[in-house]
Design an enzyme around this catalytic site. Structure first.
Site, mmCIF file in Angstrom:
data_model
loop_
_atom_site.group_PDB
_atom_site.id
_atom_site.type_symbol
_atom_site.label_atom_id
_atom_site.label_comp_id
_atom_site.label_asym_id
_atom_site.label_seq_id
_atom_site.Cartn_x
_atom_site.Cartn_y
_atom_site.Cartn_z
ATOM 1 N N ARG A 241 7.289 -55.847 -11.461
ATOM 2 C CA ARG A 241 6.649 -55.868 -10.154
ATOM 3 C C ARG A 241 7.327 -54.832 -9.262
ATOM 4 O O ARG A 241 8.560 -54.734 -9.216
ATOM 5 C CB ARG A 241 6.751 -57.257 -9.508
ATOM 6 C CG ARG A 241 5.819 -58.303 -10.115
ATOM 7 C CD ARG A 241 4.368 -57.998 -9.767
ATOM 8 N NE ARG A 241 3.432 -59.020 -10.213
ATOM 9 C CZ ARG A 241 2.764 -58.992 -11.356
ATOM 10 N NH1 ARG A 241 2.955 -57.984 -12.190
ATOM 11 N NH2 ARG A 241 1.915 -59.954 -11.666
ATOM 12 N N GLU A 270 1.246 -51.004 -3.939
ATOM 13 C CA GLU A 270 0.166 -50.448 -4.760
ATOM 14 C C GLU A 270 -1.179 -50.667 -4.064
ATOM 15 O O GLU A 270 -1.396 -51.693 -3.445
ATOM 16 C CB GLU A 270 0.136 -51.148 -6.127
ATOM 17 C CG GLU A 270 1.345 -50.877 -6.992
ATOM 18 C CD GLU A 270 1.280 -51.646 -8.313
ATOM 19 O OE1 GLU A 270 0.182 -52.116 -8.697
ATOM 20 O OE2 GLU A 270 2.329 -51.784 -8.949
ATOM 21 N N HIS A 288 -0.021 -48.735 -12.964
ATOM 22 C CA HIS A 288 -0.047 -50.153 -13.353
ATOM 23 C C HIS A 288 -0.988 -50.386 -14.539
ATOM 24 O O HIS A 288 -1.951 -51.146 -14.455
ATOM 25 C CB HIS A 288 -0.466 -51.019 -12.161
ATOM 26 C CG HIS A 288 -0.019 -52.449 -12.288
ATOM 27 N ND1 HIS A 288 0.238 -53.247 -11.209
ATOM 28 C CD2 HIS A 288 0.196 -53.239 -13.375
ATOM 29 C CE1 HIS A 288 0.603 -54.456 -11.616
ATOM 30 N NE2 HIS A 288 0.589 -54.465 -12.935
#
Length: 323
Positions: A241, A270, A288
């Protein structure tokens, strides 16, 4: 004929997943696949019996308290559930499910890609070639860091951490790790070296891979102080994360050379990448994509549907989130 339950799907799903979901449920879709605002999320949920959400959807106490009384199930298209206030969900009588196990290998593959990409200057060298800046071969160009035989420190030795370690063994890396407890049943990792503190692990990590969950305790865990405990010229990899790393601290360390390189598949805020990262040639960054294979995303979606099927059949959820 019993009416099908109504499911709010907050993000676009793979075609095979949507086909199975639509066969058993009435679906409220998010056609443009944009992250829903709090107001939109609450509004769309007003006619739903359950929600199939993604990791970009925030279910804090405010949102959970405004969901309709009949809505008692949320399943998330992710393993992590830091976007859900679990105690608040339980206070509202809402059951929770996630998608464990199926994305372990895909994410571990990306961790190794980030490790190698960072160590071997994959981004900057590829861009030099694409942009016509590579004019000749030279002995001093694009010098990276040797991976084989180095020490890999893993923060979080769960399923993904163990999968990363096994892949790293293919490069003869020495495995070190920090976890809440020593891992005693990790196949092929019996000689991995356990550290009872993060500080001890950092000092032995030529490469440092973050594979833990995000919590109040791990938020900005990698900061100026902890980065300074790594060997000079270490490489940091994050596929867990983004907010576990303090962006400013890592940017400064990459600029100064204190950290030789970083490989990130996740980052704070993000999809907006901190502009301080943009000019750095010693950064390998991806959008990601840890679980982004057809097989994995389908399997994740099917696990979400398994959770929904069990819930609406008054059976135990196969993949529950618990406190």
């Amino acid at each position: 004929m019993t009416e099908k339950p109504c499911i709010l799907v907050t993000r676009k799903l793979p075609d095979d997943v949507m086909a199975r979901l639509s066969a058993g449920y009435n679906v409220i879709e998010n056609e443009n696949d944009e992250t829903l605002s709090t107001k939109e999320l609450i509004s769309r949920a007003s006619s739903a019996d359950a929600i199939l959400c993604g990791p970009t959807d925030l279910f804090n106490k405010e949102v959970l308290n405004q969901l309709p009384d009949r809505l008692k199930m949320i399943t998330t298209f992710s393993v992590g559930y830091d976007h859900i206030d679990v105690p608040a969900a339980f206070e509202n009588g809402i059951q929770l499910g996630n998608t464990p196990d199926v994305l372990t290998d895909a994410t571990a593959d990306i961790a190794l890609l980030c490790l190698l990409g960072a160590a071997r200057m994959a981004h900057s060298s590829a861009m030099a070639l694409r942009e016509g800046r590579w004019q000749k071969w030279a002995t001093t160009q694009f010098l990276g860091i040797h991976v084989s035989g180095k020490r890999l420190g893993i923060l979080g030795m769960g399923r993904i951490g163990q999968a990363v370690a096994r892949r790293a063994r293919g490069f003869d890396m020495e495995i070190h790790y920090h976890n809440r407890n020593p891992v005693t049943d990790a196949r092929g990792l019996e000689d991995a070296i356990y550290h009872d503190s993060l500080e001890s692990l950092l000092g032995q990590s030529d490469f440092f891979s973050i594979n833990c969950g995000l919590s109040e305790q791990t938020f900005h865990l990698i900061n100026d102080k902890t980065i300074d405990l790594l060997p000079k010229g270490a490489v940091i990899v994050n596929t867990a994360r983004g907010p576990i790393i303090d962006d400013t601290a890592l940017i400064n360390a990459l600029k100064s050379g204190r950290i030789a390189a970083a490989g990130l598949d996740v980052f704070e805020n993000e999809p907006t990448l901190n502009p301080g990262y943009l000019p750095l040639e010693n950064l390998f960054v991806l959008p990601h994509i840890g679980s982004a294979t057809i097989e994995t995303r389908n399997a994740m979606g099917f696990k979400c549907i398994d959770n929904l099927d069990a819930f609406f059949s008054n059976k135990p959820i196969p993949n529950p989130i618990t406190l």
